[in-house]
Design a protein around this motif. Structure first.
Motif, mmCIF file in Angstrom:
data_model
loop_
_atom_site.group_PDB
_atom_site.id
_atom_site.type_symbol
_atom_site.label_atom_id
_atom_site.label_comp_id
_atom_site.label_asym_id
_atom_site.label_seq_id
_atom_site.Cartn_x
_atom_site.Cartn_y
_atom_site.Cartn_z
ATOM 1 N N PRO A 259 0.819 -1.215 0.000
ATOM 2 C CA PRO A 259 0.000 0.000 0.000
ATOM 3 C C PRO A 259 0.857 1.272 0.000
ATOM 4 O O PRO A 259 1.995 1.274 0.459
ATOM 5 N N VAL A 260 0.275 2.347 -0.511
ATOM 6 C CA VAL A 260 0.920 3.656 -0.423
ATOM 7 C C VAL A 260 0.654 4.184 0.981
ATOM 8 O O VAL A 260 -0.403 4.741 1.278
ATOM 9 N N SER A 261 1.630 3.972 1.833
ATOM 10 C CA SER A 261 1.495 4.322 3.244
ATOM 11 C C SER A 261 2.879 4.355 3.862
ATOM 12 O O SER A 261 3.760 3.572 3.476
ATOM 13 N N ALA A 262 3.089 5.235 4.832
ATOM 14 C CA ALA A 262 4.372 5.284 5.526
ATOM 15 C C ALA A 262 4.667 3.955 6.209
ATOM 16 O O ALA A 262 5.830 3.560 6.347
ATOM 17 N N LYS A 263 3.635 3.233 6.629
ATOM 18 C CA LYS A 263 3.823 1.968 7.309
ATOM 19 C C LYS A 263 4.403 0.892 6.381
ATOM 20 O O LYS A 263 4.913 -0.122 6.855
ATOM 21 N N SER A 264 4.307 1.114 5.085
ATOM 22 C CA SER A 264 4.852 0.148 4.135
ATOM 23 C C SER A 264 6.362 0.216 4.040
ATOM 24 O O SER A 264 7.002 -0.724 3.536
ATOM 25 N N LEU A 265 6.941 1.319 4.490
ATOM 26 C CA LEU A 265 8.378 1.547 4.333
ATOM 27 C C LEU A 265 9.161 0.958 5.492
ATOM 28 O O LEU A 265 8.702 0.943 6.629
ATOM 29 N N THR A 266 10.371 0.517 5.189
ATOM 30 C CA THR A 266 11.220 -0.156 6.173
ATOM 31 C C THR A 266 11.446 0.683 7.409
ATOM 32 O O THR A 266 11.358 0.193 8.538
ATOM 33 N N ASN A 267 11.722 1.983 7.203
ATOM 34 C CA ASN A 267 12.036 2.831 8.352
ATOM 35 C C ASN A 267 10.800 3.230 9.157
ATOM 36 O O ASN A 267 10.904 3.977 10.113
ATOM 37 N N SER A 268 9.619 2.697 8.753
ATOM 38 C CA SER A 268 8.390 2.995 9.499
ATOM 39 C C SER A 268 7.841 1.752 10.199
ATOM 40 O O SER A 268 6.783 1.792 10.788
ATOM 41 N N ARG A 269 8.549 0.648 10.093
ATOM 42 C CA ARG A 269 8.041 -0.601 10.684
ATOM 43 C C ARG A 269 8.201 -0.589 12.196
ATOM 44 O O ARG A 269 9.116 0.018 12.732
#
Length: 269
Positions: A259-269
């Motif tokens: 998804p297009v979401s900050a949560k999808s990015l490694t540094n947001s996990r």
């Protein structure tokens, strides 16, 4: 083998491996979303000055509703593409302009949404603005809609140029009167972009970057965007003045669906 070639091959292998892991995780649990590979970043972390007007998070697009997979109005790109876009922004800022992105990474779910919409011939709610002269039955044949998109590989973006100081663009109000995307700039939906001759996502041959009918200031603006980006390794899609892909792509054969979401990015996990 050069160091660059070796690095790129490594990234391609990483992309494929991470896609397999993400797909397996999503299959194992319906509530588990795929994650982006480590070389994907939010553009704002690389260059916060580039404007973002993420159209598919809003109803102001050819479908007329928010598109599946867009959970936040966020531009996500592979890091090499984002860093090259930053350099383009530096060059344009010196001339009194800024870049503005309309779309960046696009999940396969979003592409599937486009395909379902295109097959529903009764849904023409946004025709008057985005494809006034195109019969919806021809959207696939004419290349406006496809089952795969380069955007899903992460290094393609849709963008324009805005003259500084940037004026705000008013929100689209669902149900408002629509004006053809190729109408004169002061008549079509207001956009703080410089005049490119058509609006973004205009399904018309006037959107072809070098269409000979586009002259004067409009052509100058298109060529400014084109020359700025091409000097840094971007390649334009000739049929769309707004569409550019950074080459070489880190993931040239992989179509992602996180998804297009900050949560999808490694540094947001």
């Amino acid at each position: 083998m050069t160091r660059l070639t070796s690095t790129l091959r490594g990234l391609v292998t990483l992309c494929a491996a991470l896609l397999a892991v993400a797909t397996a995780s999503a299959t194992a649990g319906a509530s588990t979303d795929p994650k982006a590979p480590e070389n994907f970043v939010a553009l704002r972390t690389v260059d916060p000055t580039i404007l973002q007007e993420m159209r598919y998070f809003t109803p102001h697009n050819f479908v007329g509703e928010r598109i599946d997979g867009y959970r936040q109005p966020l531009c996500i790109l592979t890091r090499p593409a984002a860093e090259a876009l930053h350099q383009a922004q530096v060059n344009l800022l010196r001339q009194g302009y800024t870049l503005k992105v309309y779309d960046c990474y696009r999940p396969q779910h979003a592409v599937d949404h486009f395909v379902r919409w295109a097959k529903d011939l009764d849904d023409e709610a946004m025709k008057s603005e985005f494809y006034p002269d195109v019969d919806k039955t021809r959207l696939f044949e004419d290349g406006y809609i496809a089952e795969k998109s380069g955007h899903s590989r992460g290094s393609t973006m849709d963008l324009t140029i805005v003259k500084l100081p940037a004026k705000p663009t008013r929100p689209y109000v669902p149900g408002e009167s629509l004006v053809p995307c190729y109408a004169p700039k002061d008549e079509r939906f207001p956009d703080n972009s410089v005049d490119m001759g058509t609006g973004f996502d205009c399904f018309d041959t006037l959107s072809h970057t070098l269409d000979p009918r586009i002259q004067g200031e409009q052509r100058t603006n298109r060529l400014l965007l084109k020359s700025t980006l091409e000097s840094l390794g971007f390649v334009n899609l000739a049929e769309e003045w707004w569409h550019y892909t950074y080459k070489p792509e880190p993931c040239p054969d992989t179509y992602f669906d996180f998804p297009v979401s900050a949560k999808s990015l490694t540094n947001s996990r």
